[in-house]
Enzyme design. Structure first.
Site, PDB file in Angstrom:
ATOM      1  N   PRO A 283      -1.178 -10.738   3.122  1.00 50.19           N
ATOM      2  CA  PRO A 283      -0.214  -9.710   2.706  1.00 50.19           C
ATOM      3  C   PRO A 283       0.231  -9.880   1.262  1.00 50.19           C
ATOM      4  CG  PRO A 283       0.862 -11.365   4.078  1.00 50.19           C
ATOM      5  CD  PRO A 283      -0.583 -11.774   3.961  1.00 50.19           C
ATOM      6  N   ARG A 285       2.101  -6.728  -0.529  1.00 47.51           N
ATOM      7  CA  ARG A 285       3.259  -5.829  -0.508  1.00 47.51           C
ATOM      8  C   ARG A 285       4.322  -6.269   0.508  1.00 47.51           C
ATOM      9  NH1 ARG A 285       2.398  -0.542  -1.986  1.00 47.51           N
ATOM     10  NH2 ARG A 285       0.206  -0.861  -1.502  1.00 47.51           N
ATOM     11  N   ARG A 320       3.175   3.379 -10.182  1.00 52.16           N
ATOM     12  CA  ARG A 320       2.767   3.875  -8.863  1.00 52.16           C
ATOM     13  C   ARG A 320       3.021   5.378  -8.641  1.00 52.16           C
ATOM     14  NH1 ARG A 320       4.295   2.433  -4.506  1.00 52.16           N
ATOM     15  NH2 ARG A 320       2.288   2.167  -3.503  1.00 52.16           N
ATOM     16  N   TYR A 324      -0.540   7.103  -8.002  1.00 49.02           N
ATOM     17  CA  TYR A 324      -0.861   7.455  -6.606  1.00 49.02           C
ATOM     18  C   TYR A 324       0.024   8.562  -6.045  1.00 49.02           C
ATOM     19  CZ  TYR A 324      -2.397   2.557  -7.031  1.00 49.02           C
ATOM     20  OH  TYR A 324      -2.938   1.376  -7.455  1.00 49.02           O
ATOM     21  N   CYS A 351       5.656   9.687 -23.423  1.00 46.40           N
ATOM     22  CA  CYS A 351       5.250  10.998 -23.910  1.00 46.40           C
ATOM     23  C   CYS A 351       4.048  11.534 -23.149  1.00 46.40           C
ATOM     24  CB  CYS A 351       4.981  10.927 -25.406  1.00 46.40           C
ATOM     25  SG  CYS A 351       6.527  10.779 -26.282  1.00 46.40           S
ATOM     26  N   TYR A 380       3.073  -4.517  -7.018  1.00 45.22           N
ATOM     27  CA  TYR A 380       2.250  -3.634  -7.855  1.00 45.22           C
ATOM     28  C   TYR A 380       3.129  -2.831  -8.819  1.00 45.22           C
ATOM     29  CZ  TYR A 380      -0.764  -4.964  -4.037  1.00 45.22           C
ATOM     30  OH  TYR A 380      -1.435  -5.700  -3.106  1.00 45.22           O
TER      31      TYR A 380
HETATM   32  N1  LLP Z   1      -6.496  -8.816   0.125  1.00 41.48           N
HETATM   33  C1  LLP Z   1      -7.331  -8.165  -0.700  1.00 41.48           C
HETATM   34  C2  LLP Z   1      -8.725  -8.581  -0.788  1.00 41.48           C
HETATM   35  C3  LLP Z   1      -6.863  -7.080  -1.465  1.00 41.48           C
HETATM   36  O1  LLP Z   1      -7.698  -6.424  -2.265  1.00 41.48           O
HETATM   37  C4  LLP Z   1      -5.498  -6.696  -1.370  1.00 41.48           C
HETATM   38  C5  LLP Z   1      -4.971  -5.573  -2.170  1.00 41.48           C
HETATM   39  C6  LLP Z   1      -4.658  -7.433  -0.514  1.00 41.48           C
HETATM   40  C7  LLP Z   1      -5.199  -8.478   0.227  1.00 41.48           C
HETATM   41  C8  LLP Z   1      -3.195  -7.139  -0.368  1.00 41.48           C
HETATM   42  O2  LLP Z   1      -2.905  -5.866   0.052  1.00 41.48           O
HETATM   43  P1  LLP Z   1      -1.384  -5.518   0.448  1.00 41.48           P
HETATM   44  O3  LLP Z   1      -0.990  -6.442   1.587  1.00 41.48           O
HETATM   45  O4  LLP Z   1      -0.535  -5.755  -0.713  1.00 41.48           O
HETATM   46  O5  LLP Z   1      -1.413  -4.103   0.855  1.00 41.48           O
HETATM   47  N2  LLP Z   1      -1.917  -0.997  -6.536  1.00 41.48           N
HETATM   48  C9  LLP Z   1      -1.846  -0.459  -5.193  1.00 41.48           C
HETATM   49  C10 LLP Z   1      -2.265  -1.477  -4.158  1.00 41.48           C
HETATM   50  C11 LLP Z   1      -3.635  -2.043  -4.388  1.00 41.48           C
HETATM   51  C12 LLP Z   1      -4.002  -3.124  -3.439  1.00 41.48           C
HETATM   52  C13 LLP Z   1      -5.249  -3.816  -3.845  1.00 41.48           C
HETATM   53  N3  LLP Z   1      -5.665  -4.854  -2.961  1.00 41.48           N
HETATM   54  C14 LLP Z   1      -0.433   0.066  -4.949  1.00 41.48           C
HETATM   55  O6  LLP Z   1       0.381   0.026  -5.862  1.00 41.48           O
HETATM   56  O7  LLP Z   1      -0.143   0.553  -3.863  1.00 41.48           O
END
Ligand code: LLP
Length: 428
Positions: A283, A285, A320, A324, A351, A380
């Site tokens: 995890p 996020r 973000r 997105y 700008c 992020y």
């Molecule tokens: N493991 C791998 C291999 C990953 O690529 C990622 C996220 C995670 C774990 C963790 O994912 P999480 O638990 O945080 O969802 N910039 C985007 C999110 C991109 C996530 C990329 N990989 C945003 O702001 O929502």
């Protein structure tokens, strides 16, 4: 409402037992504020939920979400391991006290120098392509060299199409049909594969895709184990656990989630005779997302064709919403309990027309000088910030039960020139 929002009796927002207005007055805006206790609690919640059902369990914090050194220290202290996706993240993790065996490197389109660097740090490499395997075989002595592979479980989910990492459009992982062959090939080269990994996407609040992915990963591992001689030390389900961003979204029931996932994990382990491997999750996020806010002050109210509330930062600090279309809840930190009476667009100071934190957001009556808190800015957010428009990046403040500490100083104008060289002939 499941958002992490606390208010005192005067209607002022508090974080880590400190009034956010006080923090903004002390350090100015824009400003990131991170609540240490929330990170610790988030970690404990997920760790306790899973270990209740499956003892051989490890959390690998996906540090791309937030690589602030203090945040890394907090998670190291809690006992987390690290999911690193770049050599820079490996370097940062080592620097913050994670020992190599607590780091898993999962890179995508990794070049030889990077493989070499990760090998030299004694960090386990989770390979993402046949190309990487063949190149690694030339860089290291493969004899008994431990590796793992990322597979594509053909399940994908996420809050935005850019954040879906499984399925036919995904650049990540090894195809299911090729899984056995690549493990065979690795063993033939002398390697010792010890794990299998998948990550289906990011920002997922429903348990269903994770359940499907768990089944898929375990079935792929089962097939591989029936084809080649392998003893899996771990199976890694990746990250992706979401947090609520809107007032309507509900927190993931982590206990139920852990029970269901470990249930599937254990029954599939048994079905395929896979021994007693560790279950890993990654995890990002979930651990840091709701532990932080971005404070920004209103400097301009403009009644144009729309009613714009203009603030003192933009997508250079929080990308973000623009990248997105992500919703981030916004509260007027000095008027949290006031009635929401007007519909406004909250606009940044970059700008570009797209630089908006919100359109048609219903907020209390806002005046110039009001302080806005943009919630869920822990994941992020700073890690995706830039100096676009030549704006130095903001400071980061750590709060912990009444204590306030600066954990990143605000950048200066001089920092904008960092590493730049003007050739002599162009100098004045
Ligand atoms: N493991 C791998 C291999 C990953 O690529 C990622 C996220 C995670 C774990 C963790 O994912 P999480 O638990 O945080 O969802 N910039 C985007 C999110 C991109 C996530 C990329 N990989 C945003 O702001 O929502």
């Amino acid at each position: 409402m499941d958002l992490n929002l606390k208010v005192n009796e005067n209607g002022d927002m508090i974080i880590g037992n400190v009034d956010v207005n006080e923090i903004a007055d002390l350090y100015g805006t824009p400003l990131y504020v991170i609540d240490e206790e929330r990170i610790r609690n988030n970690y404990k919640r997920v760790f306790n939920a899973f270990t209740k059902y499956h003892e051989k369990f490890r959390v690998f914090y996906a540090c791309k979400a937030n690589t602030n050194l203090a945040v890394m220290r907090i998670l190291e202290d809690e006992g987390s391991s690290i999911d690193a996706v770049s050599t820079g993240e490996v370097y940062t993790s080592l620097k913050t006290g994670f020992t190599p065996e607590r780091i898993l490197f999962t890179g995508n389109n990794v070049k030889d120098d990077e493989l070499k660097f990760v090998d030299e740090q004694n960090v386990l490499i989770n390979l993402d392509s046949i190309s990487q395997l063949e190149r690694l075989a030339k860089i290291v002595n493969p004899e008994n060299y431990k590796i793992s592979f990322r597979v594509n479980p053909m399940v994908g989910a996420g809050h935005h199409e850019y954040c879906i990492t499984g399925g036919i459009m995904s650049k990540f992982g090894i195809k299911e049909e090729e899984a056995s062959n690549i493990y065979k090939k690795a063993i033939k080269l002398g390697f010792k594969p010890i794990g299998m990994h998948s990550h289906i996407g990011s920002g997922i609040l429903e348990p269903e895709p994770f359940k499907l992915a768990t089944k898929a990963l375990l079935d792929i591992a089962g097939n591989v184990a029936s084809d080649v001689d392998i003893d899996f030390e771990f199976l890694d389900l990746g990250g992706g656990l979401g947090v609520p961003y809107t007032p309507e979204e509900k927190l993931l029931d982590i206990d139920k989630f852990a029970e269901e996932i470990t249930g599937i994990f254990k029954s599939k382990i048994k079905e395929h005779g896979l021994g007693n491997p560790y279950l890993y999750i990654e995890p990002g996020r979930y651990l840091v997302g709701d532990a932080s806010i971005l404070l920004t002050r209103v400097n301009t109210i403009k009644n144009s064709y729309r009613r714009f509330v203009g603030v003192d930062t933009g997508f250079n600090t929080l990308l973000r919403p623009v990248m997105y279309g992500s919703y981030h809840h916004i509260v007027v930190a000095n008027k949290v309990n006031d009635e929401e009476v007007e519909k406004v667009d909250v606009a940044g100071n970059v700008c570009e027309s797209g630089d908006l934190f919100a359109r048609d957001r219903i907020l209390p009556k806002i005046e110039e000088g009001d302080l806005l808190a943009i919630l869920n800015a822990g994941a992020y957010s700073f890690s995706m910030a830039s100096q676009y428009n030549s704006r130095p990046r903001p400071a980061e403040i750590l709060v912990n039960n009444g204590d306030i500490e600066v954990i990143r100083e605000k950048e200066t104008y001089e920092d904008l020139f960092n590493k730049q060289i003007v050739p002599k002939r162009l100098q004045k």
